[in-house]
Design a protein around this motif. Structure first.
Motif, short mmCIF file in Angstrom:
data_model
loop_
_atom_site.label_atom_id
_atom_site.label_comp_id
_atom_site.label_asym_id
_atom_site.label_seq_id
_atom_site.Cartn_x
_atom_site.Cartn_y
_atom_site.Cartn_z
N SER A 54 1.57 5.33 -0.31
CA SER A 54 0.91 6.93 -0.25
C SER A 54 1.05 7.60 -1.62
O SER A 54 2.13 7.23 -2.32
CB SER A 54 1.36 7.49 0.75
OG SER A 54 2.76 7.64 0.60
N GLN B 3 0.98 16.05 -3.30
CA GLN B 3 -0.36 16.46 -3.33
C GLN B 3 -0.53 17.30 -4.59
O GLN B 3 0.41 18.33 -4.78
CB GLN B 3 -0.61 17.13 -2.03
CG GLN B 3 -0.48 16.20 -0.67
CD GLN B 3 -1.72 15.14 -1.16
OE1 GLN B 3 -2.79 15.31 -1.37
NE2 GLN B 3 -1.10 13.83 -0.63
N SER C 128 0.69 -1.04 0.03
CA SER C 128 -0.01 0.05 -0.03
C SER C 128 0.99 1.26 0.01
O SER C 128 1.55 1.59 0.83
CB SER C 128 -0.82 -0.10 1.33
OG SER C 128 -1.83 -0.97 1.26
N THR D 107 -11.46 4.32 -7.72
CA THR D 107 -11.76 5.59 -8.66
C THR D 107 -11.82 4.99 -9.99
O THR D 107 -11.20 4.11 -10.46
CB THR D 107 -10.96 6.69 -8.19
OG1 THR D 107 -9.74 6.41 -8.69
CG2 THR D 107 -10.73 7.03 -6.72
N PRO E 61 -4.31 3.01 -2.06
CA PRO E 61 -5.82 2.78 -1.35
C PRO E 61 -6.87 3.89 -2.04
O PRO E 61 -8.04 3.50 -2.31
CB PRO E 61 -5.56 2.86 0.03
CG PRO E 61 -4.18 2.17 0.23
CD PRO E 61 -3.22 2.92 -0.87
N GLU E 62 -6.29 5.15 -1.58
CA GLU E 62 -7.34 6.27 -1.90
C GLU E 62 -7.44 6.16 -3.48
O GLU E 62 -8.51 6.99 -3.72
CB GLU E 62 -6.81 7.52 -1.75
CG GLU E 62 -5.57 7.84 -2.30
CD GLU E 62 -5.03 9.20 -1.65
OE1 GLU E 62 -5.25 10.33 -1.71
OE2 GLU E 62 -4.22 8.95 -0.61
N LEU E 63 -6.96 5.50 -4.39
CA LEU E 63 -7.23 5.73 -5.75
C LEU E 63 -7.87 4.38 -6.24
O LEU E 63 -8.39 4.56 -7.40
CB LEU E 63 -5.96 5.82 -6.72
CG LEU E 63 -5.37 7.36 -6.34
CD1 LEU E 63 -4.01 7.40 -7.22
CD2 LEU E 63 -5.93 8.35 -6.33
#
Length: 279
Positions: A147, A151, A145, A275, A270-272
């Motif tokens: 990050s 940003q 996983s 999507t 994980p955040e993508l």
């Protein structure tokens, strides 16, 4: 490994919220995660197209995490599994994915059609880049996983069919994140810096080794703040956003390599994972 065990080898259904594995997407440029057997036995070796594959523990099983090259055709493929003196095969299907086209206009025509001196430079840079990408460190890998390393705005997804000044070029092999010049770029996971340099197309570049052929690359930086051999942790600053190399504006081009293959970085974030970036 006997035939009964081989018959039980499965491509693993993904539960991204609870797994250290990347999202599975069995398409060109994607990843398949294949169970190899229980961890009560020593970790087997796995090879895909004669290249070593990352193997890690997940849910008390050994799992091979296989990168699929972007030029792979639809069809059935196999991973070779070596456990002691026994050798077996595990099959998986690669499905079609139609990546969109992207047309880019570059004012610097030498970045589309390099002159003879540029070609000499490009050729001279390949050995250092290849050495980094051929790195294999025999070490445990616990969690895949990642990050996000910066940003910003996701400006170009992985796999786009690329046309520079209307000329077809290689597909987009990474994930582009646009941000202001000077924005910090950080390591998405622990690793070791294996190469830094300034290259013709990539500009200021950093490569990290995360173990077992998992390599990440960071291109077009304005500043590099690490050096070869340095250990980094998640969040260690690697450098800053810039516009070096072949670019139209300040951004990070982020590559992820598995078994010497460029794969979609979004599959590790994980955040993508849920999507449209990785559909």
């Amino acid at each position: 490994m006997n035939k009964a065990l081989l018959a039980c080898l499965l491509v693993i259904p993904q539960l991204a919220f609870s797994s250290p594995l990347p999202k599975q997407l069995a398409v060109p440029g994607g990843i398949v995660n294949i169970e190899l057997g229980p961890i009560t036995s020593p970790a087997p070796q796995a090879l895909f197209q004669k290249k070593r594959v990352l193997v890690l523990e997940n849910d008390h099983k050994w799992v091979a995490v296989v990168g699929i090259p972007l030029n792979t055709k639809v069809g059935q493929y196999s991973v070779t599994i070596q456990s002691g003196k026994q050798k077996t095969q595990s099959n998986f299907e690669v499905n079609a994915k139609d990546y969109p086209a992207q047309y880019i206009t570059l004012k610097n025509k030498r970045m589309v059609n390099p002159n003879p001196d540029d070609l000499k430079r490009i050729s001279s840079e390949r050995p250092a880049i290849n050495k980094a990408l051929n790195t294999w460190t025999e070490q445990p890998v616990d969690d895949l996983s990642f990050s996000l390393p910066v940003q910003g705005r996701l400006s170009s997804p992985f796999g786009l069919k690329r046309f520079f000044n209307n000329q077809p070029k290689n597909p987009h092999s990474g994930l582009d994140i646009a941000a202001s010049t000077g924005t910090a770029i950080t390591a998405p996971a622990p690793g070791v810096v294996i190469n830094t340099g300034n290259y013709y197309y990539n500009g200021n570049t950093v490569f990290l080794d995360h173990g077992q052929g998992l390599i990440t690359g960071y291109f077009h930086m304005s500043k590099i703040t690490v050096q070869a051999g340095q250990l980094v942790e998640t969040g260690t600053k690697l450098g800053e956003i810039g516009s070096t190399g072949r670019v139209t504006g300040p951004h990070l081009h982020w590559n992820v390599y598995l078994n010497k293959t460029k794969v979609d970085p979004a599959l590790f974030v994980p955040e993508l994972m849920q999507t449209d970036t990785v559909q």
